[in-house]
Structure formats: structure tokens, C-alpha cells
Design an enzyme around this catalytic site. Structure first.
Site, PDB file in Angstrom:
ATOM      1  N   ALA A 175      26.457  28.308  41.192  1.00 61.81           N
ATOM      2  CA  ALA A 175      26.948  28.341  39.807  1.00 61.81           C
ATOM      3  C   ALA A 175      26.807  29.747  39.251  1.00 61.81           C
ATOM      4  O   ALA A 175      25.708  30.197  38.954  1.00 61.81           O
ATOM      5  CB  ALA A 175      26.153  27.361  38.935  1.00 61.81           C
ATOM      6  N   GLY A 176      27.953  30.463  39.149  1.00 59.11           N
ATOM      7  CA  GLY A 176      27.939  31.805  38.566  1.00 59.11           C
ATOM      8  C   GLY A 176      28.751  31.801  37.288  1.00 59.11           C
ATOM      9  O   GLY A 176      28.221  31.599  36.195  1.00 59.11           O
ATOM     10  N   SER A 177      30.060  31.950  37.427  1.00 59.39           N
ATOM     11  CA  SER A 177      30.939  31.944  36.250  1.00 59.39           C
ATOM     12  C   SER A 177      30.834  30.628  35.487  1.00 59.39           C
ATOM     13  O   SER A 177      30.910  30.593  34.259  1.00 59.39           O
ATOM     14  CB  SER A 177      32.391  32.138  36.683  1.00 59.39           C
TER      15      SER A 177
ATOM     16  N   GLU B 239      24.946  40.657  25.872  1.00 62.13           N
ATOM     17  CA  GLU B 239      24.955  41.184  27.248  1.00 62.13           C
ATOM     18  C   GLU B 239      26.277  41.903  27.529  1.00 62.13           C
ATOM     19  O   GLU B 239      26.308  42.998  28.101  1.00 62.13           O
ATOM     20  CB  GLU B 239      24.747  40.015  28.238  1.00 62.13           C
ATOM     21  N   ARG B 240      27.376  41.283  27.104  1.00 64.16           N
ATOM     22  CA  ARG B 240      28.694  41.885  27.370  1.00 64.16           C
ATOM     23  C   ARG B 240      28.889  43.155  26.543  1.00 64.16           C
ATOM     24  O   ARG B 240      29.477  44.133  27.014  1.00 64.16           O
ATOM     25  CB  ARG B 240      29.797  40.869  27.068  1.00 64.16           C
TER      26      ARG B 240
ATOM     27  N   ARG C  62      37.201  74.171  41.733  1.00 61.77           N
ATOM     28  CA  ARG C  62      37.703  73.956  43.104  1.00 61.77           C
ATOM     29  C   ARG C  62      39.115  74.525  43.259  1.00 61.77           C
ATOM     30  O   ARG C  62      39.995  74.231  42.433  1.00 61.77           O
ATOM     31  CB  ARG C  62      37.716  72.455  43.403  1.00 61.77           C
TER      32      ARG C  62
ATOM     33  N   GLN D  28      49.628  70.019  37.485  1.00 63.54           N
ATOM     34  CA  GLN D  28      49.978  69.200  36.317  1.00 63.54           C
ATOM     35  C   GLN D  28      49.507  67.750  36.477  1.00 63.54           C
ATOM     36  O   GLN D  28      49.083  67.103  35.519  1.00 63.54           O
ATOM     37  CB  GLN D  28      51.484  69.227  36.089  1.00 63.54           C
TER      38      GLN D  28
HETATM   39  C1  LIG Z   1      23.967  43.329  41.106  1.00 62.77           C
HETATM   40  C2  LIG Z   1      24.076  42.059  40.330  1.00 62.77           C
HETATM   41  C3  LIG Z   1      23.182  41.818  39.294  1.00 62.77           C
HETATM   42  C4  LIG Z   1      23.233  40.593  38.620  1.00 62.77           C
HETATM   43  N1  LIG Z   1      22.281  40.317  37.664  1.00 62.77           N
HETATM   44  C5  LIG Z   1      22.206  39.062  37.165  1.00 62.77           C
HETATM   45  C6  LIG Z   1      21.089  38.679  36.337  1.00 62.77           C
HETATM   46  O1  LIG Z   1      20.213  39.484  36.048  1.00 62.77           O
HETATM   47  N2  LIG Z   1      21.035  37.392  35.915  1.00 62.77           N
HETATM   48  C7  LIG Z   1      21.988  36.472  36.220  1.00 62.77           C
HETATM   49  O2  LIG Z   1      21.860  35.336  35.794  1.00 62.77           O
HETATM   50  N3  LIG Z   1      23.056  36.807  36.994  1.00 62.77           N
HETATM   51  C8  LIG Z   1      23.171  38.075  37.474  1.00 62.77           C
HETATM   52  N4  LIG Z   1      24.230  38.411  38.285  1.00 62.77           N
HETATM   53  C9  LIG Z   1      25.227  37.403  38.623  1.00 62.77           C
HETATM   54  C10 LIG Z   1      26.583  37.639  37.974  1.00 62.77           C
HETATM   55  O3  LIG Z   1      26.512  37.404  36.590  1.00 62.77           O
HETATM   56  C11 LIG Z   1      27.573  36.732  38.701  1.00 62.77           C
HETATM   57  O4  LIG Z   1      27.763  37.292  39.981  1.00 62.77           O
HETATM   58  C12 LIG Z   1      28.888  36.610  37.970  1.00 62.77           C
HETATM   59  O5  LIG Z   1      28.743  35.884  36.771  1.00 62.77           O
HETATM   60  C13 LIG Z   1      29.963  35.906  38.826  1.00 62.77           C
HETATM   61  O6  LIG Z   1      29.461  34.716  39.343  1.00 62.77           O
HETATM   62  P1  LIG Z   1      29.583  34.407  40.925  1.00 62.77           P
HETATM   63  O7  LIG Z   1      29.058  35.611  41.636  1.00 62.77           O
HETATM   64  O8  LIG Z   1      28.927  33.123  41.195  1.00 62.77           O
HETATM   65  O9  LIG Z   1      31.106  34.325  41.198  1.00 62.77           O
HETATM   66  P2  LIG Z   1      32.017  32.989  41.092  1.00 62.77           P
HETATM   67  O10 LIG Z   1      31.762  32.329  39.791  1.00 62.77           O
HETATM   68  O11 LIG Z   1      31.852  32.197  42.328  1.00 62.77           O
HETATM   69  O12 LIG Z   1      33.448  33.639  41.087  1.00 62.77           O
HETATM   70  C14 LIG Z   1      34.141  34.066  42.261  1.00 62.77           C
HETATM   71  C15 LIG Z   1      35.491  34.615  41.827  1.00 62.77           C
HETATM   72  O13 LIG Z   1      36.225  33.573  41.192  1.00 62.77           O
HETATM   73  C16 LIG Z   1      36.640  34.005  39.909  1.00 62.77           C
HETATM   74  N5  LIG Z   1      36.675  32.888  38.959  1.00 62.77           N
HETATM   75  C17 LIG Z   1      35.653  32.071  38.596  1.00 62.77           C
HETATM   76  N6  LIG Z   1      36.056  31.213  37.654  1.00 62.77           N
HETATM   77  C18 LIG Z   1      37.341  31.507  37.404  1.00 62.77           C
HETATM   78  C19 LIG Z   1      38.327  30.978  36.513  1.00 62.77           C
HETATM   79  N7  LIG Z   1      38.037  29.993  35.668  1.00 62.77           N
HETATM   80  N8  LIG Z   1      39.567  31.515  36.540  1.00 62.77           N
HETATM   81  C20 LIG Z   1      39.865  32.534  37.380  1.00 62.77           C
HETATM   82  N9  LIG Z   1      38.992  33.071  38.234  1.00 62.77           N
HETATM   83  C21 LIG Z   1      37.741  32.574  38.248  1.00 62.77           C
HETATM   84  C22 LIG Z   1      35.610  35.027  39.486  1.00 62.77           C
HETATM   85  O14 LIG Z   1      36.091  35.861  38.462  1.00 62.77           O
HETATM   86  C23 LIG Z   1      35.386  35.752  40.792  1.00 62.77           C
HETATM   87  O15 LIG Z   1      36.383  36.692  40.978  1.00 62.77           O
HETATM   88  C24 LIG Z   1      24.230  39.648  38.933  1.00 62.77           C
HETATM   89  C25 LIG Z   1      25.149  39.917  39.940  1.00 62.77           C
HETATM   90  C26 LIG Z   1      25.069  41.090  40.665  1.00 62.77           C
HETATM   91  C27 LIG Z   1      26.042  41.317  41.779  1.00 62.77           C
END
Ligand SMILES: Cc1cc2nc3c(=O)[nH]c(=O)nc-3n(C[C@H](O)[C@H](O)[C@H](O)COP(=O)(O)OP(=O)(O)OC[C@H]3O[C@@H](n4cnc5c(N)ncnc54)[C@H](O)[C@@H]3O)c2cc1C
Length: 384
Positions: free
Chosen positions: A132-134, A247-248, A273, A284
Site C-alpha cells: 500500500a503506497g499511493s 509534506e507536498r 566550457r 543559441q
Molecule cells: C526514497 C524514498 C523515501 C520515502 N520515504 C517515505 C517515508 O518516509 N514514509 C512513507 O510513508 N513513505 C515513504 N516513501 C514511499 C513513497 O511515498 C511511495 O513510494 C509513493 O507514495 C508511491 O507508492 P508506491 O511506491 O507503493 O507505488 P504504487 O502506489 O504501487 O504506484 C506504482 C505506480 O502506479 C501509479 N499509480 C498508483 N495509483 C494510481 C492511480 N490511481 N492512477 C494512476 N496511476 C497510479 C503510481 O503513480 C506509480 O507510478 C518513500 C519512498 C522512497 C522511494
């Protein structure tokens, strides 16, 4: 006439932060990058200088400044030459602790906010999970009631500062969402990292932001007291959506500042350079590319400042913040990419900082809500 949101006091603050960043942080940027670790002294030193609570009321040990003081810090930190440091500090000041100030009890402010501002405690924000990310609603890490406390099981991933954290402001499921309240069932907790069952399972390797420690955290029967609940039970989704605005915004401010540094670096390089009997700046195409970049920076900065102005007055507009975040994230990566291109082979060499900025900047389009998530928010405001 141009107007500036910054007063004379802000400019004095800027000068003192710049002196600190260039004098005390920048000399170590490379060493931290190679070690994959920012020195521990940075937190207490910044706490001592009052930089971890610039916009926090004096009653809680902060500096009592307005949001523009925070903007100054976010604009100056990228000058240290490492994207990792502004990110690590941003997590502490603008991601993990604002929910404590806004939703916390007096006791929680004393136990977590005040020591975090002094740099005695390192804070992390724990939203993302392996599955669970997004989609924050898909969070599975769960707390079940146990006597007068809770027991937490689950995992959090990509947690910035997570290897060194003293506590994590964590989003946890406390009930199932139901049809009447599809966003319900989540709650915020303040989870101490030294509790039994709290394990840093891995320090994650990454393309960029290499000096910042990023953790996979396992939570196996972590017992927290009832007082660990932050804010209202089952209201965590709303609370974390508020947190994500700050955060954003802080990410957008840093993105514009990094883009400006990339432009400044490219300007300096192309004027020195030479190729085909003249400087690269004489072509240009170089002039127009940098003119376009300067124009983009000015317009995105105006958009970001508009969102900062509202935030400073205690207002926010989700769609404006999403727009600012989207534009700033793309700008910072494009600016780093343009700067790298103009440095030619030297841009791709680890000898120069350009390649590091380029790797670091890529994260801005993913972290804190990826570009696609910002577009979803904007599209919703368009009625789509
Ligand atoms: C270096 C680093 C530091 C971080 N620090 C933190 C932290 O401190 N705390 C924390 O909680 N998290 C942290 N994160 C996590 C970060 O917030 C998530 O990686 C991010 O929110 C995306 O979630 P996911 O990686 O699970 O991608 P996913 O949610 O799996 O997404 C994969 C792809 O699908 C796309 N996608 C998802 N939903 C949709 C939609 N509805 N429509 C179209 N496209 C979609 C996404 O944009 C992405 O391109 C960190 C990540 C990194 C890499």
C-alpha cells in the site's frame, strides 16, 4: 513592482542558515553520500540552532516564526550539496511532527514534539507499506485493543530516517472501513522504535538520496499504551490527508530551490566550457534552453508561493497544493537533467555533484504522492 513575502527578519534568518549550511553541512555532503548515512550530530546541532522548530509556537520550545521561516529553511538546505539532508530534516520538521502539534495531547507534545525540536529524538513518518503506497486506504498494518493499550502487527516500507528513528508517526488500521465511511478505520499512533517487536528489517539501497537512511520496518506484536493514539480513533485518514498537504508543500519548495541550484550550476559551467572555438553559453540553443528553464522556475515558484501564502494563513486548497507539487517535482528533475546534459561527460561523472542531484531529483516525482496521484486530485477538482 515585485513583491516579496520575505521580511528583513526572514532575510537575516536566510543569511544565518546559509552560513550554517555552507560552513557546517556542505563540507560533509560527499562523505555522507559515500557512507550512506548523515552524521548523527546534525539533528542536535540543528536543534541547538532552533532550526527544527522555526514555525512552532514558542510555548512548545519552537521559534514562533511564520510559515515563511520554514520556507527559508527549505530553500537554503539544498545548498548543502545533498538532497538527502533536506529530505531527512523535512521528514522531522514538516512530516512526522506537525500531526503532533495539531492533534496531539499536551503529554505527547512534551514527550515527542519538544525533544524532536531539540534534535534529541529523530522522527519518521510511517504511511507506506509493501502492499500500500499511493492507496492509503489499503493499509494493512493493524492495531488491536489489548487491555488499556494496543498491539500492532504489520510492516512499513521506504521509511525515511527509519533506521535511526526514535519514534514513528504511523498510520495503522484500527477497524475495517465500511460502506458508510470508506475512508474510516485508520488511526495515527506514535510508536517508539525501542519497543519489543519493532524491528528495522532492512536498510534499503536506492538509486538516489543515498545519504538518507530508508528502512523496511517489521512490527511483530508491538504493544503500545493507550496514550500512543494520536488524535481521534478511526480519524487517521483525514488526519494523514492533512499531513500530506504540508509534506507536498515542503517538497514543492525544495524542488524549486533545487531547480534554481541546477540552473545556477549550469550557467556557471557553460560560460567556462569551450567547444568549436566559443563557450557552450554562446550557442543559441544553450541560451534558449536556460531561458526556458529560468521562466519555468519563476512561474512554478509563484505557484508554490501562492500555496505557501494560504498555508501561512491557516488555509489550504488541496488542488493548488497538488498542482504546485506536480509542477515542482517535474521541474526539479527536468532542471537536473538539463544541467547534466550541459555538463556533457562531466555531468555523468561522479566527480561532479550534477549526477547526484539528478539521481536525487528523480524521487520528487514518486515520493509524497506520485505525479499520477497529483493528477488524480487535479482531475477530481475538474469534475472528472
Ligand atoms: C526514497 C524514498 C523515501 C520515502 N520515504 C517515505 C517515508 O518516509 N514514509 C512513507 O510513508 N513513505 C515513504 N516513501 C514511499 C513513497 O511515498 C511511495 O513510494 C509513493 O507514495 C508511491 O507508492 P508506491 O511506491 O507503493 O507505488 P504504487 O502506489 O504501487 O504506484 C506504482 C505506480 O502506479 C501509479 N499509480 C498508483 N495509483 C494510481 C492511480 N490511481 N492512477 C494512476 N496511476 C497510479 C503510481 O503513480 C506509480 O507510478 C518513500 C519512498 C522512497 C522511494
Amino acid at each position: 513592482m515585485r513583491t516579496s513575502p520575505f521580511t528583513e527578519q526572514h532575510e537575516l534568518l536566510r543569511a544565518s542558515i546559509r552560513a550554517f549550511v555552507e560552513g557546517e553541512l556542505a563540507p560533509h555532503a560527499r562523505e555522507w553520500e559515500d557512507a550512506g548515512w548523515i552524521a548523527d550530530w546534525v539533528w542536535p546541532r540543528m536543534g541547538e540552532l532552533g532550526l527544527l522548530g522555526l514555525s512552532v509556537p514558542t510555548g512548545w520550545g519552537g521559534q514562533g516564526g511564520d510559515y515563511w521561516s520554514t520556507v527559508v529553511l527549505a530553500e537554503e538546505l539544498p545548498r548543502c550539496g545533498s538532497g538527502s539532508l533536506p529530505m531527512a530534516i523535512g521528514v522531522q520538521t514538516d512530516m512526522a511532527t506537525p500531526p503532533i502539534l495539531k492533534f496531539g495531547t499536551e503529554q505527547q507534545k512534551r514527550d515527542y514534539l519538544a525533544p524532536a525540536m531539540r534534535g534529541e529524538k529523530v522522527a519518521s513518518i510511517g504511511i507506506s507499506e509493501p502492499d500500500a503506497g499511493s492507496d492509503v486506504r489499503a493499509i494493512r498494518t493493524r492495531a488491536r485493543p489489548d487491555g488499556d493499550g494496543w498491539v500492532i502487527d504489520g510492516a512499513k516500507v521506504y521509511i525515511t530516517n527509519g533506521v535511526r528513528a526514535d519514534f514513528v508517526t504511523m498510520v495503522v488500521r484500527t477497524a475495517e472501513a465500511d460502506r458508510d465511511d470508506p475512508w474510516g478505520g485508520l488511526s495515527l499512533f506514535l510508536v517508539d522504535a525501542d519497543l519489543p517487536g519493532f524491528e528495522v528489517a532492512e536498510k534499503l539501497d536506492k538509486v538516489g538520496m543515498r545519504a538518507s537512511d530508508t528502512a523496511l520496518i517489521h512490527l511483530d506484536g508491538v504493544r503500545v499504551p493507550g496514550e500512543a493514539l494520536l488524535g481521534e480513533l478511526h480519524h487517521g485518514f483525514k488526519q494523514i490527508m492533512w499531513q500530506l498537504q504540508g509534506e507536498r508543500l515542503i517538497g514543492a519548495i525544495g524542488g524549486v530551490a533545487s531547480a534554481q541550484l541546477a540552473l545556477d550550476g549550469a550557467l556557471a559551467y557553460v560560460q567556462g566550457r569551450e567547444a568549436f572555438g566559443r563557450t557552450v553559453a554562446d550557442f543559441q540553443v544553450t541560451k534558449h534552453t536556460l531561458a526556458d528553464l529560468a521562466t519555468r522556475i519563476a512561474s512554478v515558484r509563484a505557484l508554490v508561493y501562492e500555496a505557501c501564502d494560504a498555508w501561512n494563513q491557516g488555509r489550504y486548497d488541496t488542488e493548488r497544493i497538488a498542482t504546485a507539487k506536480l509542477m515542482a517535482a517535474q521541474l526539479s528533475f527536468d532542471a537536473a537533467d538539463t544541467a547534466l546534459q550541459m555538463h556533457g561527460g562531466y555531468g555523468y561523472s561522479a566527480e561532479f555533484d550534477v549526477e547526484r542531484s539528478w539521481r536525487d531529483a528523480r524521487l520528487s516525482r514518486i515520493g509524497g504522492g506520485a505525479d499520477e496521484v497529483q493528477r488524480e486530485i487535479i482531475a477530481k477538482h475538474l469534475g472528472l
